[in-house]
Design a protein around this motif. Structure first.
Motif, PDB file in Angstrom:
ATOM      1  N   PHE A  17      -2.383   5.408  -5.190  1.00  0.00           N
ATOM      2  CA  PHE A  17      -3.212   4.264  -4.829  1.00  0.00           C
ATOM      3  C   PHE A  17      -4.590   4.768  -4.436  1.00  0.00           C
ATOM      4  CE2 PHE A  17      -5.096   1.724  -1.423  1.00  0.00           C
ATOM      5  CZ  PHE A  17      -5.065   0.441  -1.940  1.00  0.00           C
ATOM      6  N   ARG A  18      -5.629   4.180  -5.020  1.00  0.00           N
ATOM      7  CA  ARG A  18      -7.005   4.493  -4.645  1.00  0.00           C
ATOM      8  C   ARG A  18      -7.777   3.188  -4.468  1.00  0.00           C
ATOM      9  NH1 ARG A  18      -8.578   9.712  -6.234  1.00  0.00           N
ATOM     10  NH2 ARG A  18     -10.440   9.342  -4.989  1.00  0.00           N
ATOM     11  N   ARG A  19      -8.859   3.281  -3.720  1.00  0.00           N
ATOM     12  CA  ARG A  19      -9.668   2.097  -3.428  1.00  0.00           C
ATOM     13  C   ARG A  19     -11.141   2.410  -3.635  1.00  0.00           C
ATOM     14  NH1 ARG A  19     -10.182  -0.632   2.628  1.00  0.00           N
ATOM     15  NH2 ARG A  19     -11.775  -2.186   2.104  1.00  0.00           N
ATOM     16  N   ILE A  20     -11.858   1.464  -4.209  1.00  0.00           N
ATOM     17  CA  ILE A  20     -13.307   1.574  -4.388  1.00  0.00           C
ATOM     18  C   ILE A  20     -13.953   0.336  -3.788  1.00  0.00           C
ATOM     19  CG2 ILE A  20     -15.220   1.856  -6.000  1.00  0.00           C
ATOM     20  CD1 ILE A  20     -13.238   2.785  -8.091  1.00  0.00           C
ATOM     21  N   LEU A  45       0.596   3.689 -16.384  1.00  0.00           N
ATOM     22  CA  LEU A  45       0.756   2.693 -15.324  1.00  0.00           C
ATOM     23  C   LEU A  45      -0.557   2.619 -14.560  1.00  0.00           C
ATOM     24  CD1 LEU A  45       2.494   0.711 -13.753  1.00  0.00           C
ATOM     25  CD2 LEU A  45       3.300   2.603 -12.336  1.00  0.00           C
ATOM     26  N   PHE A  46      -1.543   1.965 -15.177  1.00  0.00           N
ATOM     27  CA  PHE A  46      -2.860   1.785 -14.570  1.00  0.00           C
ATOM     28  C   PHE A  46      -3.037   0.299 -14.327  1.00  0.00           C
ATOM     29  CE2 PHE A  46      -7.475   0.905 -15.178  1.00  0.00           C
ATOM     30  CZ  PHE A  46      -7.928   1.558 -14.045  1.00  0.00           C
ATOM     31  N   MET A  47      -3.102  -0.081 -13.060  1.00  0.00           N
ATOM     32  CA  MET A  47      -3.207  -1.488 -12.685  1.00  0.00           C
ATOM     33  C   MET A  47      -4.400  -1.673 -11.763  1.00  0.00           C
ATOM     34  SD  MET A  47      -0.333  -3.847 -10.783  1.00  0.00           S
ATOM     35  CE  MET A  47      -0.593  -5.594 -10.455  1.00  0.00           C
ATOM     36  N   VAL A  48      -5.270  -2.598 -12.125  1.00  0.00           N
ATOM     37  CA  VAL A  48      -6.436  -2.913 -11.313  1.00  0.00           C
ATOM     38  C   VAL A  48      -6.148  -4.162 -10.490  1.00  0.00           C
ATOM     39  CG1 VAL A  48      -8.853  -3.638 -11.333  1.00  0.00           C
ATOM     40  CG2 VAL A  48      -8.067  -1.846 -12.886  1.00  0.00           C
ATOM     41  N   ILE A  49      -6.375  -4.049  -9.198  1.00  0.00           N
ATOM     42  CA  ILE A  49      -6.314  -5.183  -8.297  1.00  0.00           C
ATOM     43  C   ILE A  49      -7.740  -5.369  -7.779  1.00  0.00           C
ATOM     44  CG2 ILE A  49      -5.257  -6.189  -6.271  1.00  0.00           C
ATOM     45  CD1 ILE A  49      -3.664  -3.086  -7.549  1.00  0.00           C
ATOM     46  N   ASN A  58      -2.890   5.195 -10.310  1.00  0.00           N
ATOM     47  CA  ASN A  58      -1.997   4.146 -10.813  1.00  0.00           C
ATOM     48  C   ASN A  58      -2.463   2.760 -10.381  1.00  0.00           C
ATOM     49  OD1 ASN A  58       0.483   6.492 -10.025  1.00  0.00           O
ATOM     50  ND2 ASN A  58       0.043   5.896 -12.119  1.00  0.00           N
ATOM     51  N   PHE A  59      -2.543   2.538  -9.072  1.00  0.00           N
ATOM     52  CA  PHE A  59      -3.051   1.274  -8.534  1.00  0.00           C
ATOM     53  C   PHE A  59      -4.471   1.496  -8.053  1.00  0.00           C
ATOM     54  CE2 PHE A  59       1.205  -0.784  -6.987  1.00  0.00           C
ATOM     55  CZ  PHE A  59       1.691  -0.733  -8.285  1.00  0.00           C
ATOM     56  N   LEU A  60      -5.409   0.758  -8.631  1.00  0.00           N
ATOM     57  CA  LEU A  60      -6.807   0.857  -8.222  1.00  0.00           C
ATOM     58  C   LEU A  60      -7.240  -0.465  -7.615  1.00  0.00           C
ATOM     59  CD1 LEU A  60      -9.452   2.481  -8.170  1.00  0.00           C
ATOM     60  CD2 LEU A  60     -10.017   1.445 -10.378  1.00  0.00           C
ATOM     61  N   LYS A  66      -5.264  -7.867   2.271  1.00  0.00           N
ATOM     62  CA  LYS A  66      -5.130  -7.567   0.844  1.00  0.00           C
ATOM     63  C   LYS A  66      -4.909  -6.072   0.627  1.00  0.00           C
ATOM     64  CE  LYS A  66      -9.085  -9.609  -0.161  1.00  0.00           C
ATOM     65  NZ  LYS A  66      -9.435 -10.302   1.086  1.00  0.00           N
ATOM     66  N   THR A  67      -5.720  -5.246   1.309  1.00  0.00           N
ATOM     67  CA  THR A  67      -5.588  -3.798   1.137  1.00  0.00           C
ATOM     68  C   THR A  67      -4.234  -3.316   1.643  1.00  0.00           C
ATOM     69  OG1 THR A  67      -7.977  -3.477   1.327  1.00  0.00           O
ATOM     70  CG2 THR A  67      -6.581  -1.555   1.720  1.00  0.00           C
ATOM     71  N   LEU A  68      -3.810  -3.799   2.794  1.00  0.00           N
ATOM     72  CA  LEU A  68      -2.512  -3.400   3.345  1.00  0.00           C
ATOM     73  C   LEU A  68      -1.385  -3.770   2.392  1.00  0.00           C
ATOM     74  CD1 LEU A  68      -0.808  -2.319   5.716  1.00  0.00           C
ATOM     75  CD2 LEU A  68      -0.797  -4.647   6.633  1.00  0.00           C
ATOM     76  N   PHE A  69      -1.471  -4.941   1.796  1.00  0.00           N
ATOM     77  CA  PHE A  69      -0.438  -5.401   0.873  1.00  0.00           C
ATOM     78  C   PHE A  69      -0.291  -4.439  -0.299  1.00  0.00           C
ATOM     79  CE2 PHE A  69       0.405  -8.717  -2.653  1.00  0.00           C
ATOM     80  CZ  PHE A  69       1.741  -8.362  -2.720  1.00  0.00           C
TER      81      PHE A  69
END
Length: 325
Positions: A65-68, A143-147, A103-105, A50-53
């Protein structure tokens, strides 16, 4: 313009496919969410890329791109950042930006977090800004998108997201194991000594925002389509439904809200463009309705066991499509 948007979406998918094997439906629906301006809720076990995608998608889209990782001890400041309060002026300033400002969180294991930490992500999903306990208000990127990923709720230390929390996600996508052929290719590709393929940016933030505006204004939706979407919403509501399973299993007031209908229209427009059309057809609704509805219905307490909930939701959506379309 819509021809260009179609080409941009196709180029983005092709670039991501340099690195990602399989996940065809998940990729299609994620691209729909991106160009519809929605957020995505993923459910599945760890280790399914999922993270790689999404990191690859961010590289190809040329966005941040950031990750929590949402552990139980995560605090709001770990999400938003560090503030400074000036007692002389009474103002609050953000001196260190947290991962929210991107942008992508990607929020891993959102359903392990405490309420205050989840709120730091859930508020800006709707408002486009976040407000802190000190009174600071900070606008985020347009462009703020939460995944968000969540573990199956039967795992220890997890809690189901509340109805209002789930409703902020345009789609919920279960992530399953790859097919045997895809899995063999993944093992072959990522056990080799060579590095993962380089990803080239094919679009950027401005291009995505312009594409969203073009899709919203240039894709035609007939009144008959709006009527079908509204009837679908009614069929999720036990007070109005003609479907016995909905009447038996869904609690009063537990059907889909108008927000779900708006989401279906936005997503259907994107699907139409991906099919090289400038108008929405019933097939576009069918192509997007299941992941938009399935996380929004609330079952009566005790009527459906957790392990069978997904199957029941699939059956309900199938019945709704059969009834309305």
């Amino acid at each position: 313009m819509l021809t260009e948007v179609h080409q941009q979406i196709q180029a983005l998918e092709n670039e991501v496919r340099k690195r990602i094997v399989g996940m065809h439906e998940e990729m299609r629906l994620t691209l729909i969410c991106l160009f519809a301006g929605g957020h995505v809720l993923l459910e599945g076990v760890p280790g399914l890329a999922k993270t790689l995608f999404f990191k690859t998608l961010a590289e190809a889209a040329h966005v941040e791109f950031r990750r929590i990782s949402f552990a139980a001890d995560l605090l709001p400041k770990d999400v938003i950042g560090i503030e400074h309060f000036d007692p002389q002026t009474g103002t609050v300033k953000l001196v260190v930006k947290g991962p929210l400002h991107t942008n992508f969180l990607l929020t891993d294991e959102l359903n392990r977090a405490r309420t205050s930490s989840k709120g730091s992500v859930l508020e800006p999903m709707e408002e486009g800004q976040v407000t802190t306990e000190l009174g600071g208000t900070y606008k985020l990127s347009p462009l703020f998108m939460v995944i968000a990923t969540q573990n199956p709720v039967e795992e220890e230390g997890t809690f189901g997201l509340g109805r209002a929390e789930r409703d902020r996600f345009l789609m919920k996508l279960p992530i399953g194991y790859p097919s045997p052929d895809d899995e063999q290719e993944i093992i072959r590709r990522y056990s080799a000594a060579s590095l993962a393929p380089e990803i080239e940016p094919v679009i950027d933030e401005g291009t995505i925002l312009a594409a969203r505006a073009a899709i919203e204004t240039q894709v035609h939706v007939e009144d008959a389509i709006y009527a079908k979407v509204q009837r679908m919403l009614d069929e999720t509501r036990p007070e109005r439904t003609s479907i016995p399973m909905v009447a038996d299993l869904v609690e009063q007031g537990g059907g889909a809200s108008p927000r779900a209908g708006i989401g279906i229209i936005y997503a259907s427009r994107v699907n139409a463009v991906m099919q090289s059309r400038d108008f929405v057809t019933p097939d576009d609704i069918v192509a997007v309705v299941a992941p938009i509805l399935r996380h929004r219905l609330v079952f009566k307490p005790g009527e459906v066991q957790e392990e069978e909930a997904e199957q029941r939701l699939t059956e309900i959506v199938t019945d709704i499509v059969r009834t309305v379309m």
